[in-house]
Write an enzyme that holds these catalytic residues in place. Structure first.
Site, PDB file in Angstrom:
ATOM      1  N   ASP A   8       0.865  -1.124  -0.246  1.00 21.25           N
ATOM      2  CA  ASP A   8       0.178  -0.493  -0.393  1.00 21.25           C
ATOM      3  C   ASP A   8       0.988   1.559   0.229  1.00 21.25           C
ATOM      4  O   ASP A   8       2.054   1.545   0.776  1.00 21.25           O
ATOM      5  CB  ASP A   8      -0.996   0.306   1.644  1.00 21.25           C
ATOM      6  CG  ASP A   8      -2.036   0.914   1.552  1.00 21.25           C
ATOM      7  OD1 ASP A   8      -3.460   0.541   1.443  1.00 21.25           O
ATOM      8  OD2 ASP A   8      -2.036   2.105   1.394  1.00 21.25           O
ATOM      9  N   ALA A  17      -4.029   4.109  -7.993  1.00 20.42           N
ATOM     10  CA  ALA A  17      -4.159   3.443  -6.566  1.00 20.42           C
ATOM     11  C   ALA A  17      -5.467   4.059  -6.306  1.00 20.42           C
ATOM     12  O   ALA A  17      -5.199   5.453  -5.278  1.00 20.42           O
ATOM     13  CB  ALA A  17      -3.236   2.875  -5.817  1.00 20.42           C
ATOM     14  N   ASN A  56      -9.753   4.661  -4.502  1.00 27.49           N
ATOM     15  CA  ASN A  56     -10.792   3.741  -4.106  1.00 27.49           C
ATOM     16  C   ASN A  56     -12.402   4.502  -5.239  1.00 27.49           C
ATOM     17  O   ASN A  56     -11.627   5.567  -5.472  1.00 27.49           O
ATOM     18  CB  ASN A  56     -11.769   3.941  -2.412  1.00 27.49           C
ATOM     19  CG  ASN A  56     -11.128   2.956  -1.886  1.00 27.49           C
ATOM     20  OD1 ASN A  56     -10.305   3.385  -1.012  1.00 27.49           O
ATOM     21  ND2 ASN A  56     -11.180   1.034  -1.740  1.00 27.49           N
ATOM     22  N   THR A  59     -10.662  11.898 -12.790  1.00 25.66           N
ATOM     23  CA  THR A  59     -12.866  11.308 -13.362  1.00 25.66           C
ATOM     24  C   THR A  59     -13.625  12.871 -13.836  1.00 25.66           C
ATOM     25  O   THR A  59     -12.972  13.508 -13.343  1.00 25.66           O
ATOM     26  CB  THR A  59     -13.055  10.729 -11.897  1.00 25.66           C
ATOM     27  OG1 THR A  59     -14.313  10.428 -12.420  1.00 25.66           O
ATOM     28  CG2 THR A  59     -12.876  11.576 -10.500  1.00 25.66           C
ATOM     29  N   TYR A  84     -16.133  10.924  -3.542  1.00 28.19           N
ATOM     30  CA  TYR A  84     -14.811  10.257  -4.374  1.00 28.19           C
ATOM     31  C   TYR A  84     -14.829  11.207  -5.569  1.00 28.19           C
ATOM     32  O   TYR A  84     -13.063  12.079  -5.609  1.00 28.19           O
ATOM     33  CB  TYR A  84     -15.644   9.417  -4.912  1.00 28.19           C
ATOM     34  CG  TYR A  84     -14.749   8.749  -6.082  1.00 28.19           C
ATOM     35  CD1 TYR A  84     -13.181   8.629  -6.278  1.00 28.19           C
ATOM     36  CD2 TYR A  84     -15.613   8.775  -7.501  1.00 28.19           C
ATOM     37  CE1 TYR A  84     -13.033   8.167  -7.624  1.00 28.19           C
ATOM     38  CE2 TYR A  84     -14.947   8.801  -9.175  1.00 28.19           C
ATOM     39  CZ  TYR A  84     -13.653   8.675  -9.030  1.00 28.19           C
ATOM     40  OH  TYR A  84     -12.690   8.181 -10.150  1.00 28.19           O
ATOM     41  N   LYS A  86     -10.715  13.342  -5.780  1.00 30.37           N
ATOM     42  CA  LYS A  86      -9.559  12.986  -6.787  1.00 30.37           C
ATOM     43  C   LYS A  86      -9.376  15.241  -7.124  1.00 30.37           C
ATOM     44  O   LYS A  86      -8.701  15.275  -7.426  1.00 30.37           O
ATOM     45  CB  LYS A  86     -11.130  12.791  -7.576  1.00 30.37           C
ATOM     46  CG  LYS A  86     -10.631  11.238  -7.670  1.00 30.37           C
ATOM     47  CD  LYS A  86      -8.909  10.434  -8.207  1.00 30.37           C
ATOM     48  CE  LYS A  86      -9.682   9.530  -7.762  1.00 30.37           C
ATOM     49  NZ  LYS A  86      -8.106   8.465  -8.658  1.00 30.37           N
ATOM     50  N   ARG A 120     -23.972   8.686 -20.963  1.00 30.18           N
ATOM     51  CA  ARG A 120     -22.338   8.549 -21.032  1.00 30.18           C
ATOM     52  C   ARG A 120     -21.656   9.072 -21.730  1.00 30.18           C
ATOM     53  O   ARG A 120     -22.337   8.252 -22.990  1.00 30.18           O
ATOM     54  CB  ARG A 120     -22.588   7.380 -19.304  1.00 30.18           C
ATOM     55  CG  ARG A 120     -23.107   7.873 -17.938  1.00 30.18           C
ATOM     56  CD  ARG A 120     -22.684   9.152 -17.841  1.00 30.18           C
ATOM     57  NE  ARG A 120     -23.350   9.222 -16.240  1.00 30.18           N
ATOM     58  CZ  ARG A 120     -24.223   9.587 -15.975  1.00 30.18           C
ATOM     59  NH1 ARG A 120     -24.656  10.737 -17.270  1.00 30.18           N
ATOM     60  NH2 ARG A 120     -24.864   9.713 -15.136  1.00 30.18           N
ATOM     61  N   GLY A 170     -27.142  11.740  -7.530  1.00 34.62           N
ATOM     62  CA  GLY A 170     -26.666  12.236  -8.050  1.00 34.62           C
ATOM     63  C   GLY A 170     -26.020  12.023  -9.025  1.00 34.62           C
ATOM     64  O   GLY A 170     -24.624  12.256  -9.723  1.00 34.62           O
TER      65      GLY A 170
HETATM   66  N1  UDP Z   1     -27.205   3.030 -14.663  1.00 30.11           N
HETATM   67  C1  UDP Z   1     -28.713   2.064 -14.544  1.00 30.11           C
HETATM   68  N2  UDP Z   1     -28.527   0.637 -14.169  1.00 30.11           N
HETATM   69  C2  UDP Z   1     -27.060  -0.302 -13.191  1.00 30.11           C
HETATM   70  C3  UDP Z   1     -26.292   0.725 -13.583  1.00 30.11           C
HETATM   71  C4  UDP Z   1     -25.558   1.581 -14.003  1.00 30.11           C
HETATM   72  O1  UDP Z   1     -29.670   1.918 -15.458  1.00 30.11           O
HETATM   73  O2  UDP Z   1     -27.598  -1.101 -12.640  1.00 30.11           O
HETATM   74  C5  UDP Z   1     -26.735   3.712 -14.707  1.00 30.11           C
HETATM   75  C6  UDP Z   1     -26.431   5.004 -14.157  1.00 30.11           C
HETATM   76  O3  UDP Z   1     -27.842   5.965 -13.394  1.00 30.11           O
HETATM   77  C7  UDP Z   1     -25.929   5.731 -14.775  1.00 30.11           C
HETATM   78  C8  UDP Z   1     -25.136   4.808 -16.339  1.00 30.11           C
HETATM   79  O4  UDP Z   1     -26.045   4.212 -16.050  1.00 30.11           O
HETATM   80  O5  UDP Z   1     -26.422   7.089 -15.909  1.00 30.11           O
HETATM   81  C9  UDP Z   1     -23.792   4.443 -15.991  1.00 30.11           C
HETATM   82  O6  UDP Z   1     -22.852   4.224 -15.032  1.00 30.11           O
HETATM   83  P1  UDP Z   1     -22.330   3.491 -14.201  1.00 30.11           P
HETATM   84  O7  UDP Z   1     -22.517   3.361 -12.612  1.00 30.11           O
HETATM   85  O8  UDP Z   1     -21.879   2.721 -15.334  1.00 30.11           O
HETATM   86  O9  UDP Z   1     -20.988   4.216 -14.615  1.00 30.11           O
HETATM   87  P2  UDP Z   1     -20.689   6.630 -13.581  1.00 30.11           P
HETATM   88  O10 UDP Z   1     -21.803   6.986 -15.065  1.00 30.11           O
HETATM   89  O11 UDP Z   1     -21.831   6.018 -12.245  1.00 30.11           O
HETATM   90  O12 UDP Z   1     -19.685   6.762 -13.269  1.00 30.11           O
END
Ligand code: UDP
Length: 334
Positions: A51, A74, A76, A117, A141, A145, A221, A284
């Site tokens: 670590d 590295a 979370n 990110t 998170y 970052k 996304r 969020g």
């Molecule tokens: N999402 C969803 N169902 C799931 C997981 C994710 O509808 O079981 C949606 C989530 O709300 C987001 C998109 O898919 O709008 C991408 O989510 P992910 O967790 O893959 O990445 P993030 O954008 O949170 O980094």
């Protein structure tokens, strides 16, 4: 002359290690295996299990190897977990990097590529998102970052270091060779969850919100292939070596796909009728996150190779079909 890759046994880290080895770099990996997998790290890399917050192992690495630069993954990275346990995120993500930079400074290592990110932006003020847009993270998170980015900027100025900060949008897909891929526990990301539903490892996929102000009501996304992220690290490192100039770059394809479009692409790629059910919005989640990657294209001369959603999903499907239990199944499949 070696590159130290912190978190090199994780999802994006392991793909980057593979890309570095292809370029004949000498690679040292440090990973605490909270989320990483030994099987993900190519044998040609030298692997340390430890670590960043453990001074003894960090000292050992810097003393034993001629490290000239660092790529730092590295951390979370689960939003919900960070909301429940912010201290562990500040400890691992911010304090872990502080320990790393302290050692780099002590041993005269000047260059770092840092994984950041899109979460640093929070709710975007406009689309596509530019690096100069306001940064207002909506969870610990993203905050850790952003705090780390700021620490790097101050350290670079004070200690004559150079950094390249890479702000990833949605990392997705798997190595085109099919031997490494995504294996998180717990899995929370859309594409692996959809493919688990295709494999009948889960009954259905929940769509978190279908009443957003988007073309089909679901969140949009920018999915970027993990090999394209890996190649961005390689060019960032080369750029740092050549120009010794710091910079911050978004990494995305500049294309947005909705949750429904991802599910449709997965149905097409897998030939399975994946069951989807609508559910409440996830706290969020902004409606749309799309990168402008113009700066990375211009200054890093980087360009994503895999821009179609189908190509990205196909690569992930290849990995999940071959290794349905992730790295656990590697031993009995081979
Ligand atoms: N999402 C969803 N169902 C799931 C997981 C994710 O509808 O079981 C949606 C989530 O709300 C987001 C998109 O898919 O709008 C991408 O989510 P992910 O967790 O893959 O990445 P993030 O954008 O949170 O980094």
């Amino acid at each position: 002359m070696a590159v130290l890759v912190c978190g090199g046994a994780g999802y994006i880290g392991s793909h980057t290690v593979k890309a570095l080895l292809k370029r004949k770099e000498e690679v040292i990996v440090l990973d605490n295996f909270q989320q990483g997998h030994t099987e993900a790290v190519d044998d040609e890399a030298l692997l340390y299990n430890g670590d960043l917050r453990d001074e003894a192992i960090v000292e050992e690495i810097f003393l034993n190897h001629k490290i000239t630069s660092v790529i730092h993954f590295a951390a979370n990275s689960l939003v919900a977990e960070s909301v429940r346990n912010p201290l562990s995120y500040y400890d691992n993500n911010l304090y872990g990097t502080l320990c790393l930079v302290k050692a780099m400074n002590k041993y005269g290592v000047k260059q770092i590529v840092f994984s950041s990110t899109a979460a640093v932006y929070g709710d975007p003020v406009s689309t596509p998102i530019l690096e100069t847009d306001p940064t207002h993270p909506t969870n610990p998170y993203g905050e850790t970052k952003l705090a780390t980015e700021k620490m790097l900027k101050w350290c670079a100025a004070a200690y004559n270091m150079q950094y390249i900060i890479l702000r990833y949008f949605n990392a997705a897909g798997a190595d085109m060779g099919g031997e490494i891929g995504e294996d998180h526990n717990p899995e929370t990301h859309l594409i692996p969850l959809v493919l688990q539903a295709a494999l009948r490892k889960r009954e259905k996929i929940m769509i978190y919100g279908d009443d957003y102000d988007t073309r089909d009501g679901t969140c949009i996304r920018d999915y970027i292939h993990v090999d394209d992220l890996a190649s961005a690290h390689v060019v960032a490192l080369e750029k740092l070596r050549r120009n010794r100039k710091s910079g911050t770059y978004n990494l995305g394809t500049e294309k947005g796909f909705s949750v429904k479009e991802v599910i449709d692409a997965a149905c097409k790629v897998t030939g399975v009728n994946i069951v989807a059910e609508k559910a409440a919005r996830r706290t969020g989640d902004p409606a749309v996150l799309i990168a402008s990657s113009a700066k990375a294209k211009k200054e890093l001369e980087w360009k994503p190779k895999y821009e179609s959603l189908e190509e990205i999903v196909t690569s992930a499907w290849r990995w999940f079909q071959k290794y349905p239990e992730g790295y656990k199944s590697k031993s009995y499949v081979q």
